[in-house]
Design an enzyme around this catalytic site. Structure first.
Site, PDB file in Angstrom:
ATOM      1  N   HIS A 123      -8.691   0.594  10.052  1.00  0.00           N
ATOM      2  CA  HIS A 123      -7.343   0.757  10.585  1.00  0.00           C
ATOM      3  C   HIS A 123      -7.387   0.463  12.076  1.00  0.00           C
ATOM      4  O   HIS A 123      -8.183   1.048  12.800  1.00  0.00           O
ATOM      5  CB  HIS A 123      -6.831   2.178  10.335  1.00  0.00           C
ATOM      6  CG  HIS A 123      -6.587   2.468   8.886  1.00  0.00           C
ATOM      7  ND1 HIS A 123      -6.034   3.660   8.441  1.00  0.00           N
ATOM      8  CD2 HIS A 123      -6.819   1.743   7.767  1.00  0.00           C
ATOM      9  CE1 HIS A 123      -5.945   3.634   7.122  1.00  0.00           C
ATOM     10  NE2 HIS A 123      -6.421   2.477   6.692  1.00  0.00           N
ATOM     11  N   GLU A 128      -4.542  -0.870   7.719  1.00  0.00           N
ATOM     12  CA  GLU A 128      -3.401  -0.462   8.541  1.00  0.00           C
ATOM     13  C   GLU A 128      -3.596  -1.057   9.923  1.00  0.00           C
ATOM     14  O   GLU A 128      -4.714  -1.181  10.411  1.00  0.00           O
ATOM     15  CB  GLU A 128      -3.304   1.064   8.701  1.00  0.00           C
ATOM     16  CG  GLU A 128      -2.781   1.839   7.540  1.00  0.00           C
ATOM     17  CD  GLU A 128      -2.584   3.322   7.902  1.00  0.00           C
ATOM     18  OE1 GLU A 128      -2.429   3.642   9.105  1.00  0.00           O
ATOM     19  OE2 GLU A 128      -2.604   4.154   6.982  1.00  0.00           O
ATOM     20  N   TRP A 141       1.339  -1.300   9.044  1.00  0.00           N
ATOM     21  CA  TRP A 141       2.013  -0.009   8.975  1.00  0.00           C
ATOM     22  C   TRP A 141       3.262  -0.074   9.835  1.00  0.00           C
ATOM     23  O   TRP A 141       3.175  -0.328  11.022  1.00  0.00           O
ATOM     24  CB  TRP A 141       1.093   1.109   9.488  1.00  0.00           C
ATOM     25  CG  TRP A 141       1.738   2.452   9.330  1.00  0.00           C
ATOM     26  CD1 TRP A 141       2.644   3.044  10.182  1.00  0.00           C
ATOM     27  CD2 TRP A 141       1.562   3.369   8.243  1.00  0.00           C
ATOM     28  NE1 TRP A 141       3.059   4.252   9.694  1.00  0.00           N
ATOM     29  CE2 TRP A 141       2.398   4.483   8.503  1.00  0.00           C
ATOM     30  CE3 TRP A 141       0.789   3.356   7.080  1.00  0.00           C
ATOM     31  CZ2 TRP A 141       2.461   5.570   7.640  1.00  0.00           C
ATOM     32  CZ3 TRP A 141       0.858   4.437   6.235  1.00  0.00           C
ATOM     33  CH2 TRP A 141       1.684   5.533   6.515  1.00  0.00           C
ATOM     34  N   ARG A 192       0.878  -1.175   0.000  1.00  0.00           N
ATOM     35  CA  ARG A 192       0.000   0.000   0.000  1.00  0.00           C
ATOM     36  C   ARG A 192       0.913   1.222   0.000  1.00  0.00           C
ATOM     37  O   ARG A 192       1.677   1.430   0.935  1.00  0.00           O
ATOM     38  CB  ARG A 192      -0.940  -0.007   1.206  1.00  0.00           C
ATOM     39  CG  ARG A 192      -1.910   1.178   1.291  1.00  0.00           C
ATOM     40  CD  ARG A 192      -2.907   0.935   2.412  1.00  0.00           C
ATOM     41  NE  ARG A 192      -3.856   2.026   2.585  1.00  0.00           N
ATOM     42  CZ  ARG A 192      -3.762   2.982   3.508  1.00  0.00           C
ATOM     43  NH1 ARG A 192      -2.730   2.994   4.362  1.00  0.00           N
ATOM     44  NH2 ARG A 192      -4.662   3.933   3.601  1.00  0.00           N
TER      45      ARG A 192
END
Length: 452
Positions: free
Chosen positions: A221, A250, A279, A78
């Site tokens: 996320h 994420e 992430w 990503r």
């Protein structure tokens, strides 16, 4: 009457035939496509994202990251882009990013980071502005539907008036389709992506229905809101029950008790066969979220170890998209780097009986704090427990730890295995990590390992 019955039966058969055609998976559509709760390639093969976020817009020179991420086993990257909130990524640059993804056999999720925290962060762009950015890139995106998914806007609404997310999102999807985009679209939740007020949860169907191509996947996320396993499973269960497509776009990791339960995130995603993208690869101002330090795969962090390794990790569960041909086995490798390796020290226990050695490394350091890791390796015989000790010379202290029970008495530190990692096979290794504080000097102590 007979003729009427025949006509009725014929009509029913035609209707059933029509339903069967309509009920077939929609992978005849261009490129990556949603079918039910899953993502499929155009050829009908299911694709589950297992990948990494890469902060390209702030580190445009770190193009080797694509190959390094692939070498560690990911099937998706990503990529952070900007249309102007930061230095804008041009069409030429984005075309190069796509080429790097394809060259390294990675599915490319492109996201516009400009929208992060809109409504709460005055610098943030609207979703409509993000769509305008994608329109400006249309020439390099059209034709890449097999390889590229478009994440319209990163964390597009903050905690101020998150209810605006639904209307803004449906309008953005409609505008993308009106302008001819046939790509798989990814939609981030409000509340800085974490949806803690359940706006995305309560309006998911409305947003999915806004896509005339039925080719939208929602993205959650998971950070500090998801510290409890029950919170994670409850949220994911709602999507599964309702048949809504979801990826975990994420997430970070549990470096203290208030942070995300990363291992539950990973395990539950694997159990549900949904995608997850951690992430991030490197370059965070808070290095605790780096998987490698300084973009150097030779400097793997504890977070990198936790997300890539293990039964549910990226390396074990990622399957390469079939658009790239037969999957080849990948394993973590280190590439040459001009960066110096983190300092480490090791020591072995006596050579009689069961033995172990331990290597202490500083894997990240910042003003007043650092992240450490100790690798424990069994000797020529398997061991059932281990203890590592060291003494700090410069006043350092350990604040918390994971994968070991760590206690301190003054400058002396003792770390013992926990229940699941005491047994180590001959020549095999395990590791534990910790956070600490330091002032002035942070020298590496000598360590001693004893085993039973």
């Amino acid at each position: 009457m007979r003729r009427a019955l025949i006509a009725i039966c014929a009509a029913l058969l035609a209707a059933v035939g029509s339903l069967l055609v309509l009920g077939n998976p929609a992978y005849a559509a261009t490129g990556l496509h949603v079918v039910g709760t899953d993502i499929y390639e155009a050829n009908g093969n299911k694709f589950v994202m297992r990948g990494v976020n890469h902060a390209h817009t702030w580190y445009t020179g770190q193009t080797s990251s694509f190959a390094n991420i692939k070498a560690w086993g990911a099937n998706t990257v990503r990529v952070v882009l900007s249309g102007g909130r930061w230095t804008a990524n041009s069409a030429t640059d984005v075309a190069n990013v796509i080429a790097l993804c394809k060259a390294n056999k990675l599915i490319c999720v492109l996201e516009d980071h400009d929208t992060t925290g809109y409504g709460e962060d005055s610098a943030a762009y609207t979703l409509d502005q993000a769509v305008n950015y994608w329109i400006s890139l249309k020439d390099v995106l059209v034709g890449q539907e097999n390889y590229v998914a478009i994440n319209i806007g990163n964390e597009p609404i903050g905690n101020t008036n998150p209810e605006q997310w639904t209307a803004a999102t449906t309008a953005a999807i409609a505008k993308m389709r009106t302008n001819g985009f046939q790509h798989l679209l990814m939609i981030d939740a409000p509340n800085w992506g974490q949806d803690w007020q359940n706006v995305m949860l309560n309006n998911a169907q409305t947003v999915l229905d806004a896509d005339t191509q039925d080719n939208t996947v929602l993205s959650i996320h998971m950070y500090s809101v998801y510290a409890a396993a029950s919170t994670i499973t409850t949220y994911l269960n709602t999507f599964r029950t309702n048949g809504w497509p979801l990826v975990i776009g994420e997430f970070g990791w549990q470096f203290d008790s208030s942070q995300v339960d990363d291992q539950t995130v990973i395990a539950e995603a694997v159990a549900r066969d949904i995608g997850y993208i951690g992430w991030s690869w490197s370059g965070n101002t808070d290095p605790i979220l780096d998987m490698v330090l300084s973009f150097d795969p030779a400097q793997e962090t504890t977070w990198g170890h936790r997300i890539f390794d293990g039964a549910n990790g990226i390396t074990a569960t990622a399957k390469q998209a079939t658009i790239f041909g037969t999957t080849t086995t990948s394993s973590p490798t280190a590439s040459p780097s001009s960066s110096s390796a983190s300092p480490s020290a090791s020591s072995s226990s006596p050579s009689t009986g069961k033995t172990c050695s331990a290597a202490y490394s500083i894997v990240g350091s910042w003003t007043g704090g650092f992240q450490g890791e100790v690798k424990v390796t069994a000797g020529s015989s398997a061991i059932s427990s281990w203890t590592v000790t060291w003494t700090y010379a410069n006043g350092q202290t350990v604040s918390n730890a994971w994968n070991a029970t760590v206690t301190s008495s003054g400058s002396a530190v003792t770390a013992k295995n926990v229940g699941y990692n005491g047994s180590v096979g001959a020549g095999a290794s395990t590791s534990f990590g910790f956070l600490g504080s330091w002032t002035g000097t942070n020298s590496v102590p000598a360590v001693t390992c004893t085993a039973a």
